[in-house]
Design an enzyme around this catalytic site. Sequence first.
Site, PDB file in Angstrom:
ATOM      1  CB  CYS A  22      -1.000  -0.030   1.153  1.00  0.00           C
ATOM      2  SG  CYS A  22      -2.286   1.232   1.004  1.00  0.00           S
ATOM      3  CG  HIS A  55      -4.440  -3.362   2.434  1.00  0.00           C
ATOM      4  ND1 HIS A  55      -3.600  -2.765   3.356  1.00  0.00           N
ATOM      5  CD2 HIS A  55      -4.945  -2.351   1.678  1.00  0.00           C
ATOM      6  CE1 HIS A  55      -3.614  -1.462   3.192  1.00  0.00           C
ATOM      7  NE2 HIS A  55      -4.418  -1.179   2.180  1.00  0.00           N
ATOM      8  CD  GLU A  94      -2.248  -5.531   5.198  1.00  0.00           C
ATOM      9  OE1 GLU A  94      -3.152  -4.691   5.357  1.00  0.00           O
ATOM     10  OE2 GLU A  94      -1.697  -5.718   4.087  1.00  0.00           O
TER      11      GLU A  94
END
Length: 264
Positions: free
Chosen positions: A112, A221, A223
């Site tokens: 990001c 994203h 994660e």
Amino acid sequence: MPKPIIAVPADIREIEGAVWHASPNQYVQAALKVAGAMSFIVPAFEDGNEIDAILDRVDGVLVSGSATNVHPSLYGKEAAEGDGPFDPARDATSLPLIRRAIDRGIPLLAICRGIQELNVALGGTLASEIQEQPGIWDHRKPNVPERDKAYAIRQPVIVQEGSCIANYLGLAGEIQVNSLHRQAIAETAPRLKVEATAEDGTIEAVSVIDAKNFAVGVQWHPEYWAETDAPSRALFEAFGDAVRAFAASRTRVSRGEPAFPEPA
């Protein structure tokens, strides 16, 4: 072998009048539970950080997303009203950390804000408020109270055949991701290769062309759903594999052995 250690540059946050060096939990949790690496949060200072001293002590670098944006002055632009918020201490920490990690062949995963920092660190530029450009989707985070809904996997991106990302994911073509941003890469840095794009042409993943090791950035994203979503997990596992291999090579060198011995 003990878990390898990765550096995660901090954000500056003010909480109840106190200044904090902080990092979002999802990143360090994905690093621990999926990549198998411990995280050291690197304090964000506008000056005073010794980048090589930091990198001497870690086996990888994870550059996280953030609510702040890279300051436009760092890629030759003037800041317009609404371009912020900014975090100059984060910029001053992340950009040199990224450059030196690449130079030293230390595995790097940039997510990001991280992919935007990677592009700027290597000489590229960014575009702001991309949803206002003709033909570009609104990639901003939905205005919903539930974080799981805000970070839901909802957008297709096209992963290029033969790319590093395709190799790490074990597939090319269309995958579904959770890409949430209002800035994006404009001019790609000369040392970066575009690895994935959204259907509107927005750059969603890059790799460092001349990297000695794992060095990729993604605009989405991974994660957030790293423990349950297959592509997200695969990316963090690949990063973890690279970090462990680097840590092992460092151990061999400390013993006076070749960093990468010839196969038997």
